[in-house]
Write an enzyme that holds these catalytic residues in place. Structure first.
Site, mmCIF file in Angstrom:
data_model
loop_
_atom_site.group_PDB
_atom_site.id
_atom_site.type_symbol
_atom_site.label_atom_id
_atom_site.label_comp_id
_atom_site.label_asym_id
_atom_site.label_seq_id
_atom_site.Cartn_x
_atom_site.Cartn_y
_atom_site.Cartn_z
ATOM 1 N N SER A 173 0.822 -1.205 0.000
ATOM 2 C CA SER A 173 0.000 0.000 0.000
ATOM 3 C C SER A 173 0.860 1.260 0.000
ATOM 4 O O SER A 173 1.634 1.477 -0.930
ATOM 5 C CB SER A 173 -0.959 -0.035 1.196
ATOM 6 O OG SER A 173 -1.930 0.973 1.106
ATOM 7 N N ASP A 204 -10.341 -4.180 -5.077
ATOM 8 C CA ASP A 204 -9.780 -3.154 -4.209
ATOM 9 C C ASP A 204 -10.238 -1.774 -4.658
ATOM 10 O O ASP A 204 -9.818 -1.272 -5.707
ATOM 11 C CB ASP A 204 -8.246 -3.239 -4.236
ATOM 12 C CG ASP A 204 -7.596 -2.335 -3.205
ATOM 13 O OD1 ASP A 204 -8.304 -1.522 -2.578
ATOM 14 O OD2 ASP A 204 -6.365 -2.451 -3.011
ATOM 15 N N HIS A 213 -8.005 -4.891 -0.594
ATOM 16 C CA HIS A 213 -6.713 -4.316 -0.204
ATOM 17 C C HIS A 213 -5.972 -5.199 0.796
ATOM 18 O O HIS A 213 -4.839 -5.637 0.551
ATOM 19 C CB HIS A 213 -6.955 -2.929 0.386
ATOM 20 C CG HIS A 213 -5.785 -2.007 0.318
ATOM 21 N ND1 HIS A 213 -5.317 -1.482 -0.869
ATOM 22 C CD2 HIS A 213 -4.970 -1.512 1.292
ATOM 23 C CE1 HIS A 213 -4.282 -0.701 -0.622
ATOM 24 N NE2 HIS A 213 -4.043 -0.703 0.672
#
Length: 531
Positions: free
Chosen positions: A241, A404, A431
């Site tokens: 991320s 996501d 995610h």
């Protein structure tokens, strides 16, 4: 009717804004009051919450035990111990590992559960922050001479890499046993990096940082340190991320990093995320940095999360996390098992600055991966600086979930160099699934290994040889501690099963047994034994 000058907010939105501020301050006041209550009063509330939660749909019931704190022997705290639920296909080892991960306070405790150790190092950045980075250590295994640097995402720390119940569903352990020198980083302000040579950690100056400081100092200074200590010329960077976004930004402005990193592997990458699922919150938080600063201050972002996590019954805390993620990002978390959430969500949150969140809202609002911008209105004539991502010269591999909502893969591909960027979609993954999903080893980690040049076809065989060499099978490993009445019968069945496994080379799972976990356990758990 829109209010002039104040942007996209409609006049009907202002009552909701007022309510948001009110709720934020009420939560702050409740935190202060609750924190001042005697510990036994909080304990009573926790017990009551547990009792009420047992009547919800498909609950996980944990037995609460008091345990003396290792540091403060005069204090007691809640430790959540046993499962009282009908959960099939749960081995005794998995069950115990989940409980220990749930109760672990430090990364050192977490890795030791799997037979590893941690070597901690302190990195001083050029702007005088002190960052703790961790190096996986364990028993001797053949080294391939390659170095891996893992970096966490927003509101996280290095613990997120080591929460999976199955050992090789934790990427650091998988890589270490395959011969890599594995390091894990921590951003300034996170749990393991809350120190500055001159600023106090409760000061506004300490928390005055955004993605820019991660890119300009934390990442390059950490990489230089790792290469110096390891003696390697290059390393492979794996980010989750925001950890991937930090790397993209850092390499784009620190050209020398192109000679120190051989490739960037980005898991659930983020550069210009979609907006929040809640349209109101999306408009509100993007409208002006001042609103976010008024809601959350200019220091730590949502520090009360740690407080509520400490006093809240864990399954209820996990439910609140799922609800929050759904409201903010439309994540349903259906690919993460309920038991896995207990150990993973316990290590999900870590501190960061409010300014970092503001920076992300600026990026989402402008649809441009840019540096932090001080101007509060487009009428100021001041323009932000974009990160020159096209300057990146090393291979980039993007691994993202098709479900996501944060990843805008087409925009990201347009920002990164065409010739050196590859994309690997993971069907129906969100995610966090790319870290903690039930099939993460097959769907995500094997793709990482392929990018590292590993042969994944013989992966299980190589790891099994290593495990057999590390843990030779003894009679104590085969026999399970069961009740006295059935001990002989069960020992004989396990011995017979072990002999069968030795003859055919397989490692079967036994039939489901009802094991007696002691007088404090209110019921048995379905389990099997791996030999």
């Amino acid at each position: 009717m829109s209010i002039p000058i104040l942007g996209r907010l409609h006049i009907t939105d202002w009552p909701i804004i007022a309510i948001s501020f009110l709720l934020a301050w009420i939560e702050f006041i409740i935190s202060i009051i609750t924190n001042s209550l005697p510990s036994h009063v909080i304990d009573v509330f926790t017990v009551v919450t547990k009792f009420i939660y047992r009547f919800t749909r498909n609950p996980i019931n944990l037995i609460i035990r008091h345990k003396k704190d290792d540091i403060h022997q005069d204090e007691e705290k809640f430790t959540y111990s046993y499962i009282n639920s009908d959960l099939p296909n749960l081995t005794r080892k998995q069950y115990q590992t989940m409980i220990e991960l749930l109760n672990a306070d430090r990364i050192e405790q977490m890795v030791q559960l799997f037979g590893y150790d941690i070597e901690s190092r302190i990195v001083k950045t050029k702007d005088d922050y002190l960052l703790t980075i961790h190096r996986i250590k364990g028993r001797d295994r053949p080294s391939n001479g390659k170095v891996i640097y893992l970096h966490h995402g927003l509101l996280m720390n290095c613990e997120i890499w080591c929460t999976m119940i199955e050992k090789y569903n934790n990427l650091p352990f998988l890589l270490y046993d395959l011969g890599y020198d594995v390091w894990m980083g921590n951003n300034r302000g996170s749990k393991y990096s809350q120190r500055h040579l001159f600023y106090k950690s409760n000061s506004v100056r300490f928390w005055d940082f955004s993605l820019d400081e991660f890119a300009l100092f934390d990442i390059p200074n950490t990489i230089d340190y790792i290469l110096k200590v390891s003696g390697a010329e290059k390393l492979t960077y794996i980010g989750f991320s925001q950890g991937s976004a930090q790397a993209f930004a850092s390499v784009s402005v620190n050209i020398d990093l192109n000679d120190k990193i051989d490739q960037l592997i980005a898991i659930s990458p983020a550069t210009t995320p979609h907006g929040l699922y809640s349209k109101f919150l999306d408009i509100l938080l993007k409208s002006s940095p001042n609103i976010t600063y008024l809601l959350f201050s200019r220091k730590v972002l949502m520090p009360s999360c740690l407080f509520w996590q400490k006093i809240m019954y864990p399954p209820l805390f996990d439910t609140m996390i799922d609800i929050s993620n759904y409201l903010l990002f439309n994540w349903k978390a259906e690919n993460i098992d309920k038991l896995q959430k207990l150990s993973s969500y316990a290590h999900l949150y870590s501190t960061t600055s409010v300014k970092c969140a503001v920076h992300w809202f600026q990026v989402m609002s402008s649809k441009n991966f840019q540096m932090y911008h001080d101007a509060t209105t487009s009428l100021s004539g001041l323009n932000p600086i974009s990160y020159p991502l096209k300057n990146i010269q090393i291979p980039i591999h993007l691994i993202y979930g098709t479900a996501d909502s944060l990843v805008d893969i087409e925009v990201m591909k347009s920002q990164l160099p065409d010739k050196t960027t590859t994309v690997h979609p993971v069907p129906n993954y969100e995610h966090l699934d790319n870290l903690w999903g039930r099939d993460v080893h097959e769907l995500v980690f094997k793709e990482v290994l392929r990018r590292l040049g590993e042969n994944t076809d013989d992966l299980f065989y190589r790891l099994s040889l290593l495990e057999n060499d590390r843990n030779p099978k003894l009679i104590e490993d085969i026999i399970v501690d069961v009740g006295e009445d059935e001990a002989t019968l069960n020992q004989q069945s396990y011995l017979k099963m072990a002999n069968n496994s030795n003859s055919n080379g397989l490692s079967p799972v036994s039939h489901v047994e009802n094991l007696d976990y002691g007088t404090d356990r209110r019921s048995t758990v379905g389990t099997g034994i791996f030999t």
